[in-house]
Scaffold this motif. Structure first.
Motif, short mmCIF file in Angstrom:
data_model
loop_
_atom_site.label_atom_id
_atom_site.label_comp_id
_atom_site.label_asym_id
_atom_site.label_seq_id
_atom_site.Cartn_x
_atom_site.Cartn_y
_atom_site.Cartn_z
N ILE A 163 -42.04 -24.27 12.97
CA ILE A 163 -40.89 -24.96 12.61
C ILE A 163 -39.95 -24.95 13.76
N ASP A 164 -39.89 -23.80 14.90
CA ASP A 164 -38.98 -24.19 15.93
C ASP A 164 -39.51 -25.10 16.90
N LEU A 165 -40.93 -25.61 16.93
CA LEU A 165 -41.35 -26.61 17.55
C LEU A 165 -41.36 -27.79 16.99
N ASN A 166 -41.14 -27.88 15.59
CA ASN A 166 -41.21 -29.05 14.63
C ASN A 166 -40.60 -28.78 13.55
N ASP A 167 -39.39 -28.92 13.22
CA ASP A 167 -38.51 -28.60 12.19
C ASP A 167 -39.00 -29.68 10.97
N ASP A 168 -39.50 -30.54 11.19
CA ASP A 168 -40.10 -31.41 10.13
C ASP A 168 -41.45 -31.16 9.64
N ASP A 169 -41.98 -29.99 9.95
CA ASP A 169 -43.30 -29.68 9.48
C ASP A 169 -43.17 -29.09 8.05
N ILE A 170 -43.24 -29.97 6.91
CA ILE A 170 -43.04 -29.50 5.72
C ILE A 170 -43.75 -28.38 5.16
N TYR A 171 -45.17 -28.31 5.60
CA TYR A 171 -46.19 -27.47 5.17
C TYR A 171 -45.71 -26.08 5.65
N ALA A 172 -45.24 -25.94 6.77
CA ALA A 172 -44.60 -24.47 7.30
C ALA A 172 -43.54 -24.10 6.61
N HIS A 173 -42.62 -25.13 6.17
CA HIS A 173 -41.61 -24.52 5.36
C HIS A 173 -42.14 -24.28 4.09
N PHE A 174 -42.98 -24.96 3.42
CA PHE A 174 -43.52 -24.76 2.17
C PHE A 174 -44.09 -23.22 2.07
N TYR A 175 -45.08 -23.00 2.96
CA TYR A 175 -45.97 -21.72 3.21
C TYR A 175 -44.88 -20.47 3.24
N ILE A 176 -43.86 -20.79 4.15
CA ILE A 176 -42.72 -19.64 4.05
C ILE A 176 -41.97 -19.49 2.69
#
Length: 307
Positions: A150-163
């Protein structure tokens, strides 16, 4: 010229001259791009026999095998590509994905770390390392790598979802909901985010919000069987049995019929006092015993008590 027209043109060239390897290579890549995996595979295997030193051929072979879910062969092809060209980051990255499928998690992490060593801004590699740790249930490491994604790409929905899922697992439901809401802000059609918020609402006894989020889930994904189950339980608990029956009928129309769905519908009719439909759907649940999560004998005993 359309892709299909180009395929026909290249096939014609090869029929005229089977040694036109450039045309065959273009054809293999185009077939792969169009989803004709078996056809692409045959051309690539032929080319690999002629050009055993060509890293690109083995890389594309890896892609074909990966698409065909033949992961051992994909691993072999990518490794050959890397042997021929050790700096091929695409092959190393794809090999990492294959190792995830093979559940060889240590090697998968090793591949993605190699990519990061060369390009430390590759958010996808950070994400995949996070995914590996998630699969290994090492949630602390997983959340660390998802956050770096997310620090590199805040638009990564899957990283937000898994968190969000990890935070929910840890019991931090407010923070989890914030993450799922972030996913929705980035991708309003992502049904799983609505579903996960609905589950939290349900567990917190906020049934009004749970119902709204479950309805949104089903609007976006009519085949979400778990959403139907929870929505039915909410309606039944509120004695809204007609609504509960309607939801279960929709579930049977839109999802694979399972013993659990038939049993839940049977119990709804029982609550309504409709004994005939109660018996009918108990029988259907028994017929679908392979997908029952409760003992068949328990249901048979219920039927005998009615009779």
């Amino acid at each position: 010229m359309s892709k299909l027209d180009k395929i026909e043109e290249l096939q014609s060239l090869i029929r005229e001259d089977s040694t036109d390897f450039q045309a065959r290579r273009q054809l293999a890549v185009l077939l792969l791009d169009c989803g004709y995996n078996e056809e692409a595979l045959q051309h690539l295997l032929y080319l690999s026999q002629k050009f055993s030193y060509d890293e690109g051929i083995y890389y594309n072979l890896g892609i074909v095998y990966e698409k065909m879910r033949n992961y051992p062969k994909a691993e072999e092809a990518y490794n050959k590509a890397i042997e021929l060209e050790p700096d091929s980051l695409d092959a190393i990255y794809n090999l990492g994905l294959v190792y995830i499928e093979l559940k060889n998690y240590d090697k998968a992490i090793e591949c993605f770390q190699k990519v990061i060593e060369v390009d430390d801004n590759d958010s996808n590699s950070y994400f995949n390392i996070g995914l590996v740790y998630f699969k290994m249930q090492d949630y602390i490491q997983a959340i660390n790598y998802f956050q770096q994604t997310i620090d590199l790409n805040d638009d990564d929905i899957y990283a937000h979802f898994y968190i969000g899922n990890i935070l929910k697992e840890f019991g931090d439901t407010d923070a989890a909901k914030e993450k799922f809401e972030k996913v929705i802000s980035l991708s309003p059609d992502y049904s799983w985010a609505y579903f996960n918020i609905a589950v939290i609402n349900y567990e917190e006894n906020d049934t009004e919000k749970a119902v709204n989020n479950l309805k949104k889930t089903l609007e976006l994904n009519p085949a979400d069987v778990e959403a139907y189950k929870i929505l039915t339980k909410i309606y039944s608990a509120n004695e809204e049995y007609n609504e509960a029956c309607d939801v279960m009928q929709q579930a049977l129309e839109n999802c694979d019929a399972t013993g659990d769905l038939f049993y839940l519908l049977a119990k709804t009719y029982e609550n309504m006092g409709d004994i005939e439909n109660f018996k009918t759907y108990l029988s259907e649940a028994i017929k679908n015993f392979q997908t029952l999560s409760i003992p068949v004998q328990f249901i048979k005993d219920q039927l005998r008590e009615i009779d």
